[in-house]
Design an enzyme around this catalytic site. Structure first.
Site, PDB file in Angstrom:
ATOM      1  N   ARG A 194      10.572 -10.444  -1.375  1.00 38.33           N
ATOM      2  CA  ARG A 194      10.615  -9.316  -2.301  1.00 38.33           C
ATOM      3  C   ARG A 194      12.025  -9.068  -2.824  1.00 38.33           C
ATOM      4  O   ARG A 194      12.194  -8.398  -3.835  1.00 38.33           O
ATOM      5  CB  ARG A 194      10.102  -8.040  -1.617  1.00 38.33           C
ATOM      6  CG  ARG A 194       8.623  -8.069  -1.278  1.00 38.33           C
ATOM      7  CD  ARG A 194       8.192  -6.770  -0.619  1.00 38.33           C
ATOM      8  NE  ARG A 194       6.794  -6.818  -0.220  1.00 38.33           N
ATOM      9  CZ  ARG A 194       5.771  -6.487  -1.001  1.00 38.33           C
ATOM     10  NH1 ARG A 194       6.015  -6.077  -2.231  1.00 38.33           N
ATOM     11  NH2 ARG A 194       4.524  -6.544  -0.556  1.00 38.33           N
TER      12      ARG A 194
ATOM     13  N   LYS B 274      -3.053  -9.809  -8.641  1.00 38.21           N
ATOM     14  CA  LYS B 274      -2.596 -10.792  -7.667  1.00 38.21           C
ATOM     15  C   LYS B 274      -3.606 -10.985  -6.536  1.00 38.21           C
ATOM     16  O   LYS B 274      -3.822 -12.127  -6.092  1.00 38.21           O
ATOM     17  CB  LYS B 274      -1.235 -10.340  -7.109  1.00 38.21           C
ATOM     18  CG  LYS B 274      -0.629 -11.271  -6.067  1.00 38.21           C
ATOM     19  CD  LYS B 274       0.851 -10.995  -5.906  1.00 38.21           C
ATOM     20  CE  LYS B 274       1.137  -9.556  -5.497  1.00 38.21           C
ATOM     21  NZ  LYS B 274       0.685  -9.269  -4.121  1.00 38.21           N
TER      22      LYS B 274
ATOM     23  N   ARG C  60      -7.416   4.496 -12.843  1.00 32.36           N
ATOM     24  CA  ARG C  60      -8.229   4.332 -11.636  1.00 32.36           C
ATOM     25  C   ARG C  60      -8.675   5.686 -11.096  1.00 32.36           C
ATOM     26  O   ARG C  60      -7.917   6.664 -11.103  1.00 32.36           O
ATOM     27  CB  ARG C  60      -7.430   3.588 -10.559  1.00 32.36           C
ATOM     28  CG  ARG C  60      -7.254   2.120 -10.856  1.00 32.36           C
ATOM     29  CD  ARG C  60      -6.727   1.365  -9.666  1.00 32.36           C
ATOM     30  NE  ARG C  60      -5.385   1.754  -9.273  1.00 32.36           N
ATOM     31  CZ  ARG C  60      -4.491   0.937  -8.750  1.00 32.36           C
ATOM     32  NH1 ARG C  60      -4.811  -0.321  -8.558  1.00 32.36           N
ATOM     33  NH2 ARG C  60      -3.291   1.358  -8.415  1.00 32.36           N
TER      34      ARG C  60
ATOM     35  N   ARG D 279       7.806   2.490  -9.708  1.00 35.96           N
ATOM     36  CA  ARG D 279       7.515   1.303  -8.917  1.00 35.96           C
ATOM     37  C   ARG D 279       7.750   0.026  -9.729  1.00 35.96           C
ATOM     38  O   ARG D 279       8.251  -0.972  -9.211  1.00 35.96           O
ATOM     39  CB  ARG D 279       6.064   1.339  -8.415  1.00 35.96           C
ATOM     40  CG  ARG D 279       5.770   2.453  -7.434  1.00 35.96           C
ATOM     41  CD  ARG D 279       4.511   2.182  -6.617  1.00 35.96           C
ATOM     42  NE  ARG D 279       3.336   2.016  -7.443  1.00 35.96           N
ATOM     43  CZ  ARG D 279       2.524   2.998  -7.840  1.00 35.96           C
ATOM     44  NH1 ARG D 279       2.811   4.259  -7.495  1.00 35.96           N
ATOM     45  NH2 ARG D 279       1.461   2.761  -8.558  1.00 35.96           N
TER      46      ARG D 279
ATOM     47  N   ARG E  44      -5.626   9.095  -7.129  1.00 41.16           N
ATOM     48  CA  ARG E  44      -4.612   9.026  -6.083  1.00 41.16           C
ATOM     49  C   ARG E  44      -3.328   9.648  -6.594  1.00 41.16           C
ATOM     50  O   ARG E  44      -2.975   9.556  -7.774  1.00 41.16           O
ATOM     51  CB  ARG E  44      -4.362   7.567  -5.703  1.00 41.16           C
ATOM     52  CG  ARG E  44      -5.491   6.924  -4.927  1.00 41.16           C
ATOM     53  CD  ARG E  44      -5.276   5.433  -4.766  1.00 41.16           C
ATOM     54  NE  ARG E  44      -3.927   5.127  -4.293  1.00 41.16           N
ATOM     55  CZ  ARG E  44      -3.454   3.889  -4.205  1.00 41.16           C
ATOM     56  NH1 ARG E  44      -4.215   2.879  -4.584  1.00 41.16           N
ATOM     57  NH2 ARG E  44      -2.229   3.667  -3.768  1.00 41.16           N
TER      58      ARG E  44
END
Length: 1441
Positions: A414, A338, A449, A489, A478
């Site tokens: 949201r 996005k 990542r 999530r 992370r």
């Protein structure tokens, strides 16, 4: 009559040129004058080289001239040379755009003057932009015999200053003064025409010229009366004549400013040309912001760089809307890309980017009322409620920048409560973009990542791995980038997005939402987060559907193009409702955007002042045709208030020299305008005197780039990104060959284009990859072009009115960057600029052999090196995946190229309206053959196909078999048809031969010059089985991809226990049954009606056994009578007949996959038009119907009954058939064709045809056959039962030893297309396949044909070796002995099998029985073949030379 004939030089001229050099003084004399020379190098890499020869013998060469765009014997470049040259000769007008230099010149002394003059005249005629040819020689040069050829045609240019007086003291000036310069003026050979208004007295001079060209003139301009045209001149209609040196009229141009612009506007895409009217300043594409000072210098001010999105190749018409303030919402899961899309959308639409986090922080910092409330909540550790967040958002949207520019909400709303609150505040978006990425892809992006704690750089284990082990060792992950946390999530996101989507998809009525109603918190929804109180009131009108799901699991540019397309569609809808929105804007918060709708545009165009005049007649003596453009300045001077000159010509007319100055305009889809339209802007006419190409400098041109990007749509972001990348090497000079460089194209001081060229994919390895996967070697002599002298264009943006200068721009870039070959590569679904399609030469992908599982084929994948810093750290998983895009023949890539030599050989435009009905393999092959004719540019091809252009051989998850003739998905990408043709998404329902037009199912009319019917055939059950064509729910036909998709969709609603009947004995019936079983339909619920034939009884038994084991009922020998439906029009059964009685098989679905016949709609149109139909559409030897403008081919055609022993056309290779039809059509439409000739012989189609698919029982089946398979020797290996290898293969050879069929059945999928390269070959080429089989050395044909030796045989250039060997053996003694023995055997009446045995015995395995000389001849040719293709065939160890 002249004895000299001039043509372009050819490689075969080398021998004759060597003889000419010897005759004219010998090589040493020419080396002293021109330095070391190599004819092959000069011909291949020079700008232009021409040869003159005697008219009585093409081999008797009389002269040779080589010209280049840089001066010889001068190392400081053309700009420095011309600067000094013009200073020395009082600015004689020589410029880089109109000057060439002699690189080499020789002429036979006997014909010296005539040969050189003929060659110079040819240059000036072929390249009318050239005014000067300079001949530089060192003053110390020796004037040897032949070296001063044609000296009378070159004028000595004594320097106007002595000993350098008046010239700065520099090395460049000193070297200039040491040159002896001669000049040839075009004016001396072909003078510029004098043009004046026509008068009645010119009539007699013009009549002979008009009589000579009367047929062409009548075709192009219609009927006219010359005398009346001259006499009837007035303020609107004028005539100009050109006069020669004898003051006699030699040409006429009639012009008029009375033009029906409304007709042209409705039929052509004229957006980039201001619709040929003077639009209001704020809407014109012709506005020069900040460049008013240029008007005095250049006359009227040059047309600015307001490029518009080019009309799509498919011809879809776009609504013309100019959006000033779009209102957008974008949403997507974490790591959906996005952020990247937001940046590009901001650049595209110029909107204000808003995220809730940024807005909250800004409100807190500004200490607004809501900001202070939010600050108090955050400092106390509480969440900021929906009501407060919404207030922050609405306040921000009311600010001036959002009102003026528009806005894009990123990640808001949201929740459903926020969406309702936004609606209550009167905030109505134009579009809601939802990036849809599968959860598994998101997880893969997130969990891969890694962060480098030292540099802060983000890596990805798959998409952007660390460059070395040291970096890899210190990477960290992370804490919240684990799969578990990511899926949590995602679950939250999916719930929220589902709740808010209904607010924007049109399924929920609008709600009026009030903050803090009169009853305060008592009206709060139970369980609602935050303090938002709502009161719902139903409205009469339903909400507008603005939600757009976009597939985000692709490269960023593909996603961006889809997003822009979707947003523009919504903005167009809003434009149509502009007046309504404007009236209600006061009640909806921020003002509505100002939109120029289609209706507004129509009003504007109706009242706008015309800005074009037309050429209504043009005729010029053939001798002066290269000077056609001399009329144009006078024509514009006749109508000083008009900026455009237009010319319409019939689509069948050849492109005249006059048209080279004009830009062709794309016709709109469905346009019935009979002529082609060409446009010329007056700025383009005079631009050659002011155009300059130079390296891009940000400080100089950066201010103009935003206008370029804004006007280019989605392509602008790419240009900007490429420019930014090139700036990293600004400190590397062009002489040092930087990896990437940008070039600015200017006219005066106005930027009119940007071109970016890089070398990242033109190193030796990448060039070898191109040679291995494209037919580039058919055009490029790579031994004459070093890798460092090759480059690739990544962006090519030029104002459309200057497209006529494309080749000049490329010439300058190649000169500045020292390049002799330039490529343009395009990825899947990437738009190719029209300027590239029109000017560059397309290159076909090569038909490479496919690798089998575990095989590593050389040059299969191109490994692109990613330049450090090329990808951004944000959204790294998307960016790096795209940056590391590594094409293969399976993924596909389209390639175009141009060489320095080809810059002077522009492609010839072919505007003939060619309509192809049917996206069958025949139709696609036909189009491919036309489009890849290297010297032609087809501008008007339309494919009629109701389901659009297919992406490749789609089998719909195995429901359909694969037609091995149909291009693969990768090859379709390489053909790039979507960029080069129009696609009409409808069916042909009527054919009007008199009007030369077809009517489509959407009622549109499509005119044609040539019509090609290639629709193939469809299942015939619809018209032969009762009830099949009545539209019953549950009745399907496997005629094409759409039918298979309908079957696939219906299976989702099939209930357990409901039966499916598959009717037909075709391969489709078996692949359908196999797909049903794989998709979970129980075998006992499937009935297969009718038998089948796989070409081998053992395979038939294996498949039947597999179906019986699954419980499938197989009913052979039955014929469908009627599909039975109930009162709800749903299928409940199929009546079949077998023997004496009928029976009904109960079922919920019937899938017809039986005998095919002509498509019903096509048959109706064909039959109604009077074309001959005799079970098939009847065609001639040249594939032409009884109508000379209509061709046909493929499975729907047959030859006339007068041609005996003909094979059915469905047995021919569709690819070969389509190519043959194209060859026949080319004789009709090619401007260089000597004329259309009907073939004397019936064409011999010899290519094999193949099909494959997954059968019941998990078997993969493949069959590749020649058109005719007669009595053969059958050789079987393996089996599919217990104790076998699981692969059952059959190879068949005819009595001559030619492999005529290969059939396979097994659990493993094989590379079927590879066997298409084997079938049709003599078995001796296949490692003596028969001899090895008879000796027991072949246990499995699949393994045998996967051995290393086969890679050479499967190479797409092996047929050239085959032909070469046949030619050489025609004169070989050893081969003669073999052929003589066979001929004697034929005379004695021996059968084919005996003759084949004789051949095999005389040749021996591997040719060991041949004479040593014959064997050596074959081996030498084979080794040379392997050497030329060693990059691909790297498994062969070759002897040293």
């Amino acid at each position: 009559m002249s004895s000299v004939v001039v043509r372009r030089s050819e490689i075969d001229d080398q021998k004759g040129l060597t003889a000419l050099i010897s005759k004219c003084g010998g090589p040493s004399a020419f080396r002293k004058r021109f330095g070391s020379y190599n004819f092959a190098q000069l011909i291949e890499s020079s700008y232009v080289s021409i040869t003159s020869y005697h008219k009585d013998s093409r081999k008797r060469l009389l002269g040779y001239l080589v010209l280049n765009d840089t001066p010889t014997h001068y190392k400081h470049g053309s700009e420095e040379f011309l600067r000094l040259f013009n200073a020395a000769y009082d600015d004689c007008g020589a410029r880089g755009s109109n000057t060439l230099w002699v690189d080499f010149l020789v002429a036979d002394a006997e014909f010296s003057q005539e040969a050189v003059e003929s060659m110079l005249v040819t240059i000036y005629n072929t390249l009318p932009e050239v005014d000067y040819v300079l001949f530089n020689l060192p003053k110390s040069g020796v004037d040897d015999k032949g070296a001063s050829a044609g000296s009378d045609l070159f004028v000595d240019m004594p320097v106007a200053f002595d000993d350098g007086e008046g010239v700065e003291d520099s090395e460049a000036a000193e070297d200039f003064l040491n040159l002896s310069i001669k000049m040839s003026y075009r004016e001396r050979l072909i003078p510029t025409l004098a043009v004046r208004p026509a008068c009645v007295e010119d009539h007699d001079d013009l009549v002979p010229i008009f009589d000579e060209q009367s047929e062409v003139l009548s075709e192009n301009y219609g009927n006219f009366f010359l005398a009346e045209m001259i006499a009837a001149q007035d303020g609107n209609n004028k005539a100009l004549v050109a006069v020669n040196q004898d003051d006699r009229a030699c040409g006429l141009m009639a012009i008029s400013d009375d033009v029906e612009l409304n007709v042209l506007q409705s039929c052509f895409h004229l957006e980039a040309f201001d619709y040929l009217v003077k639009l209001p300043e704020d809407e014109s594409y012709d506005v020069l912001v900040g460049h008013e000072e240029e008007k005095d210098e250049l006359g009227d001010g040059l047309k600015g760089l307001d490029l518009v999105d080019e009309p799509s190749a498919s011809g879809r018409d776009e609504v013309a809307v100019v959006v000033e303030a779009p209102k957008l919402i974008i949403a997507g899961a974490p790591a959906s890309g996005k952020g990247t899309q937001c940046e590009m959308l901001i650049e595209k639409y110029g909107v204000v980017h808003l995220s809730t986090g940024d807005m909250l922080r800004a409100a807190v910092a500004a200490e607004t009322e809501v900001g202070l409330q939010a600050k108090e909540l955050m400092e106390s550790g509480q969440l900021v409620g929906d009501d407060l967040i919404t207030k922050v958002v609405t306040d921000r949207l009311a600010e001036p920048d959002c009102v003026a520019k528009g806005w894009m909400l990123d990640g808001f709303p949201r929740t459903r409560a926020q969406a309702d609150a936004l609606a209550a505040a009167g905030i109505v978006a134009d579009a809601f973009v939802l990036l849809d990425v599968p959860d598994d892809d998101i997880v893969a992006r997130v969990t891969g990542r890694r962060l480098d704690p030292e540099t802060g750089k983000i890596y990805h284990l798959k998409f952007n791995p660390p460059e070395n082990d040291e970096v890899a060792a210190r990477l960290t992950q992370r804490a919240d980038d684990t799969e578990d946390k990511c899926r949590v999530r995602l679950a939250t996101y999916q719930k929220n997005i589902k709740d808010i989507s209904v607010c924007y998809d049109g399924s929920v009525v609008d709600k009026e939402v009030k903050f803090g109603g009169e009853d305060g918190d008592e009206e709060k929804k139970e369980g609602e987060e935050g303090g938002l109180t709502i009161e719902v009131e139903e409205e009469e009108e339903p909400p507008k559907a603005i939600l757009m799901n976009v597939n985000g699991a692709r490269g960023k540019m593909e996603v961006f193009e889809s997003v822009v397309k979707a947003v523009d569609e919504k903005l167009a809808i809003r434009a149509a409702e502009f007046e309504k929105q404007k009236a209600s804007a006061s009640t909806k918060g921020p003002e509505s955007s100002v939109v120029s709708s289609k209706a507004d545009l129509a009003d504007t165009l109706a009242t706008a002042e015309p800005n074009a005049f037309s050429i209504t007649l043009f005729c010029l003596d053939n001798y002066f045709e290269s000077r056609s453009s001399d009329f144009l300045p006078h024509a514009f001077n006749s109508f000083k208030d008009r900026d455009y000159c237009i010319l319409t010509v019939p689509s069948s007319a050849s492109e005249s020299p006059l048209l080279k100055n004009f830009v062709p305009v794309t016709a709109k889809s469905g346009s019935t305008f009979s002529h082609c339209l060409y446009v010329l802007h007056k700025d383009a006419l005079f631009a050659k005197d002011f155009m300059k190409v130079e390296r891009y400098v940000e400080d100089k041109f950066g201010g103009s780039i935003p206008r370029l990007i804004k006007s280019m749509g989605s392509g602008g972001a790419k240009v900007r990104g490429e420019i930014e990348r090139s700036r990293e090497e600004d400190d590397v000079t062009l002489e040092e060959n930087p990896t990437i460089a940008s070039f600015a194209v200017t006219v005066g001081k106005v930027l009119i284009g940007v071109v970016v060229v890089h070398r990242k994919t033109t190193n030796v390895e990448d060039v070898n990859w191109l040679r291995g996967n494209f037919h580039t070697e058919d055009f490029i002599a790579y031994d004459r072009h070093r890798a460092r002298n090759q480059g690739t264009i990544s962006s090519f943006a030029v104002n459309p009115i200057y497209w006529g200068y494309a080749r000049y721009i490329m010439k300058e870039i190649m000169r500045l960057f020292d390049k002799t070959v330039i490529y343009y590569e395009s990825r899947p679904k990437e738009a190719i600029p029209a300027i590239v399609i029109n000017q560059f030469v397309p290159v076909r992908p090569r038909l490479r052999a496919l690798p089998f599982k575990g095989q590593d084929l050389a040059l299969w994948k191109r490994h692109v090196k990613v330049v450090e810093g090329e990808e951004e750290s944000k959204e790294v998983e998307v960016e790096v995946e795209e940056a590391k895009w590594e094409p293969t023949p399976e993924t596909g890539m389209a390639l175009q190229f141009i060489t320095k030599r080809l810059l002077t050989e522009p492609k010839i435009a072919c505007n003939s309206k060619i309509v192809v009905v049917g996206a069958s393999c025949t139709g696609i092959s036909f189009i491919e053959t036309l489009l890849f004719t290297p010297y032609l540019n087809f501008t008007n091809i339309t494919l009629v196909c109701p389901y659009g252009l297919p992406e490749g051989g789609d089998t719909v998850d195995g429901i359909l078999p694969k037609d091995e003739d149909f291009p693969s998905k990768g090859r379709m990408v390489g053909l790039a048809l979507a960029n080069k043709i129009r696609v009409a998404g409808a069916e042909m329902v009527e054919l009007d031969r008199d009007a030369k037009a077809i009517v489509l199912s959407d009622d549109s009319v499509l005119p044609y010059d040539v019509l090609v019917l290639a629709s193939g055939r469809a299942d015939a059950s619809k018209k032969k089985v009762g009830g099949a064509g009545s539209g019953l729910d549950g009745c399907f036909f496997l005629s094409d991809v759409r039918g298979a998709e309908e079957v696939e969709g219906a299976l989702k609603h099939l209930q357990a226990g409901e039966k499916v009947v598959v009717y037909g004995g075709s391969l489709e019936s078996l692949t359908c049954v196999g797909a049903l079983l794989r998709k979970g339909v129980r075998g006992k619920d499937i009935v297969l009606v009718n038998g089948f034939d796989l070409g081998d009884a053992g395979m038939d038994d294996a498949v039947v056994g597999a179906m019986e084991a699954e419980g499938v009922e197989v009913r052979a020998g039955l014929e469908a009578v009627e599909v039975v439906g109930d009162s709800d029009q749903c299928v409940v059964g199929l009546k079949v007949a077998g023997g004496e009685a009928e029976e009904e098989i109960a079922c919920r679905m019937v899938v017809f996959a039986g005998k095919h016949d002509c498509n019903p709609e096509v048959f109706k149109a064909v039959n109604g038009s009077g074309l001959v139909y005799d079970g098939r559409l009847v065609v001639s030897k040249g594939m032409k119907t009884v109508d000379e403008h209509i061709y046909a081919g493929g499975t729907m055609t047959k030859y006339s009954r007068t041609i005996r022993r003909q094979l059915k056309h469905e047995r021919f290779s569709s690819r070969e058939t389509g190519a043959y039809i194209a060859e026949c059509v080319l004789t009709k439409v090619d401007p260089l064709s000597p004329g259309e000739v009907e073939p004397e012989e019936v064409p011999r189609f010899s290519a094999p045809r193949g099909a494959s698919g997954w059968m019941p029982g998990g078997f993969f089946y493949a069959r590749v056959s020649l058109p005719a398979v007669g009595d053969c020797t059958t050789m079987i290996t393996g089996g599919v039962g217990e104790g076998t290898c699981g692969r059952y293969s059959v190879l068949k050879c005819d009595p001559r030893g030619v492999v005529c069929e290969f059939i396979y059945l097994g659990k493993e999928e094989i590379e079927v297309s590879n066997y298409s390269k084997i079938v049709g070959l003599q078995e001796a080429y296949l490692n003596s396949a028969v001899a090895n089989y008879e000796r027991g050395n072949v246990e499995d044909w699949v393994d045998f044909f996967r051995e290393d030796w086969s890679t050479a045989v499967m190479h797409d250039r092996f047929p050239l070796l085959h032909a070469s060997i046949r030619h050489l053996l025609g004169n070989d003694e050893g081969a003669f002995d073999v052929s003589d023995m066979i001929v004697r055997g034929m005379e004695e009446g021996k059968d084919d099998e005996t003759l084949n045995t004789t051949r095999r015995n005389m040749v021996g395995p591997g040719g060991n029985m041949l004479m040593p000389s014959t064997k050596k001849l074959i081996e030498a040719n084979a080794i040379e073949f392997l050497r030329k293709n060693k990059a691909v065939l790297n498994r062969f160890l070759l002897p040293e030379k």
